[in-house]
Design a protein around this motif. Structure first.
Motif, PDB file in Angstrom:
ATOM      1  N   SER A   1       0.385  -0.912  -0.036  1.00  0.00           N
ATOM      2  CA  SER A   1       0.277   0.140   0.149  1.00  0.00           C
ATOM      3  C   SER A   1       0.794   0.980  -0.310  1.00  0.00           C
ATOM      4  CB  SER A   1      -0.850   0.122   1.117  1.00  0.00           C
ATOM      5  OG  SER A   1      -0.136  -0.015   2.490  1.00  0.00           O
ATOM      6  N   VAL A   2       1.597   1.239   0.501  1.00  0.00           N
ATOM      7  CA  VAL A   2       2.995   2.357   0.832  1.00  0.00           C
ATOM      8  C   VAL A   2       3.374   2.529  -0.970  1.00  0.00           C
ATOM      9  CG1 VAL A   2       4.826   3.420   1.860  1.00  0.00           C
ATOM     10  CG2 VAL A   2       3.568   1.971   2.613  1.00  0.00           C
ATOM     11  N   ILE A   3       3.919   1.297  -1.501  1.00  0.00           N
ATOM     12  CA  ILE A   3       4.452   1.588  -2.812  1.00  0.00           C
ATOM     13  C   ILE A   3       3.107   2.577  -3.867  1.00  0.00           C
ATOM     14  CG2 ILE A   3       5.717   0.120  -4.677  1.00  0.00           C
ATOM     15  CD1 ILE A   3       6.413  -1.331  -2.878  1.00  0.00           C
ATOM     16  N   LEU A   4       2.190   2.173  -3.154  1.00  0.00           N
ATOM     17  CA  LEU A   4       1.579   1.996  -4.007  1.00  0.00           C
ATOM     18  C   LEU A   4       0.777   3.762  -4.110  1.00  0.00           C
ATOM     19  CD1 LEU A   4      -1.159   0.838  -6.201  1.00  0.00           C
ATOM     20  CD2 LEU A   4      -2.362   0.470  -4.496  1.00  0.00           C
ATOM     21  N   SER A   5       0.784   3.807  -3.035  1.00  0.00           N
ATOM     22  CA  SER A   5       0.718   5.796  -2.610  1.00  0.00           C
ATOM     23  C   SER A   5       1.758   6.164  -3.536  1.00  0.00           C
ATOM     24  CB  SER A   5       0.789   5.677  -1.064  1.00  0.00           C
ATOM     25  OG  SER A   5      -0.644   4.635  -0.749  1.00  0.00           O
TER      26      SER A   5
ATOM     27  N   LYS B   1       3.000   5.816  -6.123  1.00  0.00           N
ATOM     28  CA  LYS B   1       3.490   5.665  -7.405  1.00  0.00           C
ATOM     29  C   LYS B   1       1.884   6.878  -7.530  1.00  0.00           C
ATOM     30  CE  LYS B   1       2.055   3.518 -11.865  1.00  0.00           C
ATOM     31  NZ  LYS B   1       2.929   3.736 -12.426  1.00  0.00           N
ATOM     32  N   ASN B   2       0.874   6.782  -6.473  1.00  0.00           N
ATOM     33  CA  ASN B   2      -0.004   7.990  -7.434  1.00  0.00           C
ATOM     34  C   ASN B   2       0.182   9.124  -6.770  1.00  0.00           C
ATOM     35  OD1 ASN B   2      -1.631   5.644  -8.105  1.00  0.00           O
ATOM     36  ND2 ASN B   2      -2.291   5.189  -5.804  1.00  0.00           N
ATOM     37  N   GLY B   3       2.099   9.566  -6.568  1.00  0.00           N
ATOM     38  CA  GLY B   3       2.197  11.024  -5.829  1.00  0.00           C
ATOM     39  C   GLY B   3       2.605  11.522  -4.357  1.00  0.00           C
ATOM     40  N   ASP B   4       2.222  10.307  -3.451  1.00  0.00           N
ATOM     41  CA  ASP B   4       2.380  11.372  -2.320  1.00  0.00           C
ATOM     42  C   ASP B   4       3.445  10.400  -2.050  1.00  0.00           C
ATOM     43  OD1 ASP B   4       1.894  11.059   0.650  1.00  0.00           O
ATOM     44  OD2 ASP B   4       1.245   9.008   0.769  1.00  0.00           O
ATOM     45  N   PRO B   5       4.102  12.738  -1.622  1.00  0.00           N
ATOM     46  CA  PRO B   5       5.554  12.096  -1.010  1.00  0.00           C
ATOM     47  C   PRO B   5       5.949  11.888   0.004  1.00  0.00           C
ATOM     48  CG  PRO B   5       4.395  14.755  -0.599  1.00  0.00           C
ATOM     49  CD  PRO B   5       3.271  13.108  -1.640  1.00  0.00           C
ATOM     50  N   ILE B   6       5.120  11.987   1.224  1.00  0.00           N
ATOM     51  CA  ILE B   6       5.351  10.811   2.186  1.00  0.00           C
ATOM     52  C   ILE B   6       5.715   9.298   2.210  1.00  0.00           C
ATOM     53  CG2 ILE B   6       4.811  10.525   4.469  1.00  0.00           C
ATOM     54  CD1 ILE B   6       2.663  13.056   5.003  1.00  0.00           C
ATOM     55  N   ALA B   7       4.927   8.465   1.331  1.00  0.00           N
ATOM     56  CA  ALA B   7       4.930   7.225   1.095  1.00  0.00           C
ATOM     57  C   ALA B   7       6.104   6.967   0.104  1.00  0.00           C
ATOM     58  CB  ALA B   7       3.971   6.747   0.286  1.00  0.00           C
ATOM     59  N   MET B   8       6.604   7.830  -0.687  1.00  0.00           N
ATOM     60  CA  MET B   8       8.217   7.891  -1.050  1.00  0.00           C
ATOM     61  C   MET B   8       9.188   8.541  -0.124  1.00  0.00           C
ATOM     62  SD  MET B   8       9.464   7.713  -4.518  1.00  0.00           S
ATOM     63  CE  MET B   8       8.029   8.154  -5.281  1.00  0.00           C
ATOM     64  N   LYS B   9       8.598   9.013   0.972  1.00  0.00           N
ATOM     65  CA  LYS B   9      10.224   9.237   1.977  1.00  0.00           C
ATOM     66  C   LYS B   9       9.849   8.188   2.298  1.00  0.00           C
ATOM     67  CE  LYS B   9      10.123  14.370   2.194  1.00  0.00           C
ATOM     68  NZ  LYS B   9       9.903  15.587   2.908  1.00  0.00           N
ATOM     69  N   THR B  10       9.356   7.773   2.863  1.00  0.00           N
ATOM     70  CA  THR B  10       9.345   6.369   3.752  1.00  0.00           C
ATOM     71  C   THR B  10       9.985   4.906   2.819  1.00  0.00           C
ATOM     72  OG1 THR B  10       7.117   6.461   4.509  1.00  0.00           O
ATOM     73  CG2 THR B  10       7.267   4.175   4.953  1.00  0.00           C
ATOM     74  N   ILE B  11       9.660   4.781   1.574  1.00  0.00           N
ATOM     75  CA  ILE B  11      10.227   4.178   0.743  1.00  0.00           C
ATOM     76  C   ILE B  11      11.768   4.650   1.365  1.00  0.00           C
ATOM     77  CG2 ILE B  11      10.618   2.974  -1.575  1.00  0.00           C
ATOM     78  CD1 ILE B  11       7.384   3.325  -2.109  1.00  0.00           C
ATOM     79  N   LEU B  12      12.342   5.988   0.854  1.00  0.00           N
ATOM     80  CA  LEU B  12      14.000   6.031   0.279  1.00  0.00           C
ATOM     81  C   LEU B  12      14.710   6.125   1.372  1.00  0.00           C
ATOM     82  CD1 LEU B  12      13.663   9.020  -1.499  1.00  0.00           C
ATOM     83  CD2 LEU B  12      14.604   6.806  -2.586  1.00  0.00           C
TER      84      LEU B  12
ATOM     85  N   GLU C   1       1.630 -12.381  -2.736  1.00  0.00           N
ATOM     86  CA  GLU C   1       1.335 -11.176  -1.890  1.00  0.00           C
ATOM     87  C   GLU C   1      -0.425 -11.081  -2.350  1.00  0.00           C
ATOM     88  OE1 GLU C   1       2.085  -8.115   0.411  1.00  0.00           O
ATOM     89  OE2 GLU C   1       3.388  -9.079  -0.623  1.00  0.00           O
ATOM     90  N   ILE C   2      -0.833 -10.112  -1.104  1.00  0.00           N
ATOM     91  CA  ILE C   2      -2.781 -10.345  -1.377  1.00  0.00           C
ATOM     92  C   ILE C   2      -2.581  -9.056  -0.986  1.00  0.00           C
ATOM     93  CG2 ILE C   2      -4.322 -10.604   0.174  1.00  0.00           C
ATOM     94  CD1 ILE C   2      -3.343 -13.562   0.351  1.00  0.00           C
ATOM     95  N   LEU C   3      -4.006  -8.095  -1.687  1.00  0.00           N
ATOM     96  CA  LEU C   3      -3.964  -7.260  -1.113  1.00  0.00           C
ATOM     97  C   LEU C   3      -4.831  -7.062   0.137  1.00  0.00           C
ATOM     98  CD1 LEU C   3      -3.849  -3.992  -2.208  1.00  0.00           C
ATOM     99  CD2 LEU C   3      -5.159  -4.446  -3.752  1.00  0.00           C
ATOM    100  N   GLU C   4      -4.202  -5.798   1.389  1.00  0.00           N
ATOM    101  CA  GLU C   4      -5.245  -6.312   2.270  1.00  0.00           C
ATOM    102  C   GLU C   4      -5.978  -4.555   2.133  1.00  0.00           C
ATOM    103  OE1 GLU C   4      -3.198  -6.684   5.722  1.00  0.00           O
ATOM    104  OE2 GLU C   4      -1.807  -8.109   4.713  1.00  0.00           O
ATOM    105  N   GLU C   5      -7.151  -4.564   2.350  1.00  0.00           N
ATOM    106  CA  GLU C   5      -7.691  -3.467   1.891  1.00  0.00           C
ATOM    107  C   GLU C   5      -9.255  -3.223   4.116  1.00  0.00           C
ATOM    108  OE1 GLU C   5     -10.325  -2.981  -1.133  1.00  0.00           O
ATOM    109  OE2 GLU C   5      -9.036  -3.978  -2.243  1.00  0.00           O
TER     110      GLU C   5
END
Length: 86
Positions: free
Chosen positions: A10-14, A16-27, A82-86
């Protein structure tokens, strides 16, 4: 093999959709690995070697990771098992 914690899908997907906080989390998750691959050995005037993190190399690696997430990540294809959790 060590049990390594993965970045949640879900963080990677966020990211991908332009969330800068998620990108910082990955980095931040991969910061140690990025620093390892950004190392450079320098020598002082006495011939002593010093290993430092080259900021330009680190910046290029981070840019490449962000580029791959934004342009190459396919959100419609889950990794095996992998299973997508909602």
């Amino acid at each position: 093999m060590k049990d390594r914690k993965l970045v949640p899908y879900s963080v990677i997907l966020s990211a991908k959709n332009g969330d800068p906080i998620a990108m910082k989390t990955i980095l931040a998750h991969y910061d140690g690995l990025i620093n390892f691959h950004s190392r450079r050995t320098l020598f002082d005037e006495y011939g002593n070697s010093h290993t430092v993190v080259d900021a330009e190399i680190k910046e290029r690696i981070c840019a490449k990771i962000m580029d791959r997430i934004i342009y190459d990540f396919d959100p419609h294809r889950l990794p095996n098992g992998e299973i997508l959790e909602e």
